[in-house]
Design a protein around this motif. Sequence first.
Motif, PDB file in Angstrom:
ATOM      1  N   ARG A  37       0.839  -1.194   0.000  1.00  0.00           N
ATOM      2  CA  ARG A  37       0.000   0.000   0.000  1.00  0.00           C
ATOM      3  C   ARG A  37       0.871   1.239   0.000  1.00  0.00           C
ATOM      4  NH1 ARG A  37      -4.791   0.458   4.153  1.00  0.00           N
ATOM      5  NH2 ARG A  37      -3.213   0.796   5.743  1.00  0.00           N
ATOM      6  N   ALA A  38       0.420   2.226  -0.775  1.00  0.00           N
ATOM      7  CA  ALA A  38       1.026   3.564  -0.760  1.00  0.00           C
ATOM      8  C   ALA A  38       0.022   4.486  -0.094  1.00  0.00           C
ATOM      9  CB  ALA A  38       1.327   4.038  -2.173  1.00  0.00           C
ATOM     10  N   GLU A  39       0.486   5.267   0.883  1.00  0.00           N
ATOM     11  CA  GLU A  39      -0.358   6.208   1.614  1.00  0.00           C
ATOM     12  C   GLU A  39       0.211   7.606   1.403  1.00  0.00           C
ATOM     13  OE1 GLU A  39       0.149   4.798   5.606  1.00  0.00           O
ATOM     14  OE2 GLU A  39      -1.178   3.080   5.312  1.00  0.00           O
ATOM     15  N   ALA A  40      -0.461   8.410   0.578  1.00  0.00           N
ATOM     16  CA  ALA A  40      -0.006   9.771   0.280  1.00  0.00           C
ATOM     17  C   ALA A  40      -0.791  10.754   1.138  1.00  0.00           C
ATOM     18  CB  ALA A  40      -0.202  10.082  -1.194  1.00  0.00           C
ATOM     19  N   PHE A  41      -0.081  11.498   1.983  1.00  0.00           N
ATOM     20  CA  PHE A  41      -0.705  12.449   2.890  1.00  0.00           C
ATOM     21  C   PHE A  41      -0.935  13.771   2.167  1.00  0.00           C
ATOM     22  CE2 PHE A  41       1.310   9.283   5.420  1.00  0.00           C
ATOM     23  CZ  PHE A  41       0.474   9.103   6.515  1.00  0.00           C
ATOM     24  N   SER A  42      -2.080  14.421   2.442  1.00  0.00           N
ATOM     25  CA  SER A  42      -2.427  15.655   1.737  1.00  0.00           C
ATOM     26  C   SER A  42      -1.406  16.760   1.971  1.00  0.00           C
ATOM     27  CB  SER A  42      -3.831  16.124   2.127  1.00  0.00           C
ATOM     28  OG  SER A  42      -3.887  16.398   3.504  1.00  0.00           O
ATOM     29  N   GLY A  43      -0.735  16.766   3.101  1.00  0.00           N
ATOM     30  CA  GLY A  43       0.279  17.774   3.374  1.00  0.00           C
ATOM     31  C   GLY A  43       1.632  17.459   2.781  1.00  0.00           C
ATOM     32  N   GLY A  44       1.739  16.319   2.109  1.00  0.00           N
ATOM     33  CA  GLY A  44       3.009  15.905   1.523  1.00  0.00           C
ATOM     34  C   GLY A  44       3.533  14.655   2.175  1.00  0.00           C
ATOM     35  N   GLY A  45       4.328  13.928   1.461  1.00  0.00           N
ATOM     36  CA  GLY A  45       4.930  12.700   1.968  1.00  0.00           C
ATOM     37  C   GLY A  45       4.085  11.477   1.639  1.00  0.00           C
ATOM     38  N   THR A  46       4.779  10.412   1.295  1.00  0.00           N
ATOM     39  CA  THR A  46       4.114   9.147   0.990  1.00  0.00           C
ATOM     40  C   THR A  46       4.798   8.036   1.762  1.00  0.00           C
ATOM     41  OG1 THR A  46       3.527   9.926  -1.218  1.00  0.00           O
ATOM     42  CG2 THR A  46       3.470   7.548  -0.869  1.00  0.00           C
ATOM     43  N   ARG A  47       3.996   7.157   2.324  1.00  0.00           N
ATOM     44  CA  ARG A  47       4.487   5.997   3.066  1.00  0.00           C
ATOM     45  C   ARG A  47       4.182   4.761   2.227  1.00  0.00           C
ATOM     46  NH1 ARG A  47       1.591   2.992   7.619  1.00  0.00           N
ATOM     47  NH2 ARG A  47       3.261   1.827   8.612  1.00  0.00           N
ATOM     48  N   TYR A  48       5.171   3.881   2.066  1.00  0.00           N
ATOM     49  CA  TYR A  48       5.017   2.638   1.315  1.00  0.00           C
ATOM     50  C   TYR A  48       5.161   1.476   2.285  1.00  0.00           C
ATOM     51  CZ  TYR A  48       5.952   5.812  -2.539  1.00  0.00           C
ATOM     52  OH  TYR A  48       5.907   6.869  -3.412  1.00  0.00           O
ATOM     53  N   VAL A  49       4.199   0.532   2.223  1.00  0.00           N
ATOM     54  CA  VAL A  49       4.150  -0.522   3.237  1.00  0.00           C
ATOM     55  C   VAL A  49       3.878  -1.882   2.590  1.00  0.00           C
ATOM     56  CG1 VAL A  49       2.962  -1.295   5.339  1.00  0.00           C
ATOM     57  CG2 VAL A  49       3.189   1.135   4.887  1.00  0.00           C
ATOM     58  N   LEU A  50       4.587  -2.886   3.071  1.00  0.00           N
ATOM     59  CA  LEU A  50       4.275  -4.283   2.791  1.00  0.00           C
ATOM     60  C   LEU A  50       3.644  -4.812   4.065  1.00  0.00           C
ATOM     61  CD1 LEU A  50       4.494  -6.995   1.213  1.00  0.00           C
ATOM     62  CD2 LEU A  50       6.825  -7.204   2.141  1.00  0.00           C
ATOM     63  N   CYS A  51       2.454  -5.401   3.952  1.00  0.00           N
ATOM     64  CA  CYS A  51       1.704  -5.790   5.147  1.00  0.00           C
ATOM     65  C   CYS A  51       1.271  -7.244   5.067  1.00  0.00           C
ATOM     66  CB  CYS A  51       0.467  -4.887   5.287  1.00  0.00           C
ATOM     67  SG  CYS A  51      -0.514  -5.232   6.754  1.00  0.00           S
ATOM     68  N   PHE A  52       1.370  -7.926   6.194  1.00  0.00           N
ATOM     69  CA  PHE A  52       0.906  -9.298   6.365  1.00  0.00           C
ATOM     70  C   PHE A  52      -0.173  -9.272   7.439  1.00  0.00           C
ATOM     71  CE2 PHE A  52       5.273  -9.260   5.089  1.00  0.00           C
ATOM     72  CZ  PHE A  52       5.392 -10.279   4.162  1.00  0.00           C
ATOM     73  N   LYS A  53      -1.344  -9.853   7.150  1.00  0.00           N
ATOM     74  CA  LYS A  53      -2.433  -9.886   8.128  1.00  0.00           C
ATOM     75  C   LYS A  53      -2.900 -11.313   8.315  1.00  0.00           C
ATOM     76  CE  LYS A  53      -4.267  -5.257   7.593  1.00  0.00           C
ATOM     77  NZ  LYS A  53      -5.444  -4.454   7.869  1.00  0.00           N
ATOM     78  N   GLY A  54      -3.005 -11.716   9.577  1.00  0.00           N
ATOM     79  CA  GLY A  54      -3.499 -13.046   9.908  1.00  0.00           C
ATOM     80  C   GLY A  54      -5.013 -13.088   9.922  1.00  0.00           C
ATOM     81  N   ARG A  55      -5.538 -14.229  10.318  1.00  0.00           N
ATOM     82  CA  ARG A  55      -6.987 -14.404  10.411  1.00  0.00           C
ATOM     83  C   ARG A  55      -7.510 -13.726  11.662  1.00  0.00           C
ATOM     84  NH1 ARG A  55      -8.905 -19.732   7.843  1.00  0.00           N
ATOM     85  NH2 ARG A  55      -7.156 -20.216   6.493  1.00  0.00           N
ATOM     86  N   GLY A  56      -8.774 -13.405  11.616  1.00  0.00           N
ATOM     87  CA  GLY A  56      -9.417 -12.846  12.794  1.00  0.00           C
ATOM     88  C   GLY A  56     -10.438 -11.805  12.416  1.00  0.00           C
ATOM     89  N   GLY A  57     -11.156 -11.346  13.408  1.00  0.00           N
ATOM     90  CA  GLY A  57     -12.166 -10.313  13.202  1.00  0.00           C
ATOM     91  C   GLY A  57     -11.778  -9.063  13.949  1.00  0.00           C
ATOM     92  N   LEU A  58     -12.157  -9.000  15.200  1.00  0.00           N
ATOM     93  CA  LEU A  58     -11.846  -7.842  16.038  1.00  0.00           C
ATOM     94  C   LEU A  58     -10.342  -7.704  16.255  1.00  0.00           C
ATOM     95  CD1 LEU A  58     -12.755  -5.554  17.987  1.00  0.00           C
ATOM     96  CD2 LEU A  58     -12.886  -7.308  19.764  1.00  0.00           C
TER      97      LEU A  58
END
Length: 182
Positions: A37-58
């Motif tokens: 995911r790329a997260e571009a902030f309106s004030g400038g700057g972008t964060r790039y992330v590789l994410c792993f998510k396990g199973r679950g709900g809450l």
Amino acid sequence: MEIERRWRVRSWPSGTPAAVLTMEQGYFSTRPAIRIRAEAFSGGGTRYVLCFKGRGGLCREEIELELDAERYRRLQGMLEHPMICKEQRRYPLPGGLTLEVNQVDRDRESGFFYAEVEFSDVQAARAWMPPEPLRAYLADEVTGQPGQSMAAYWERTRSSLLYLNMLNEMRFMAVQVRALTN
């Protein structure tokens, strides 16, 4: 560990957001969820992330690794389907919490809105009640319901592209075979 509650909503809430981000994300796997995911902030700057998510709900395991722009682009090139586009607006809540409201794939028929609040522990998440002005807005809670994750949305809206590509390739091969046998 990620501890969050999620709601389906119909639009942006009233009020001025404290932050606005534009995001794009794509999945390599949905079980377990492995995405970039790329997260571009309106004030400038972008964060790039590789994410792993396990199973679950809450509550579920989540591991995020920061990427530089070059690695992100290389990984993005490996994806076979178009990225999911999101706009996220963040609204401060009492107790130091944040309401994150997302508009997903605004320009697609499948687009929708959802909201999340992240918590520091499960007890706090279970005990939390939306403040009065937000109770009607956050009436449709979908925390832990099957099919409500972004990975499930990816499967519903992007996996069909794989099937269509396969059909097109089969049609192309059939035309070639007919041309060779005639």
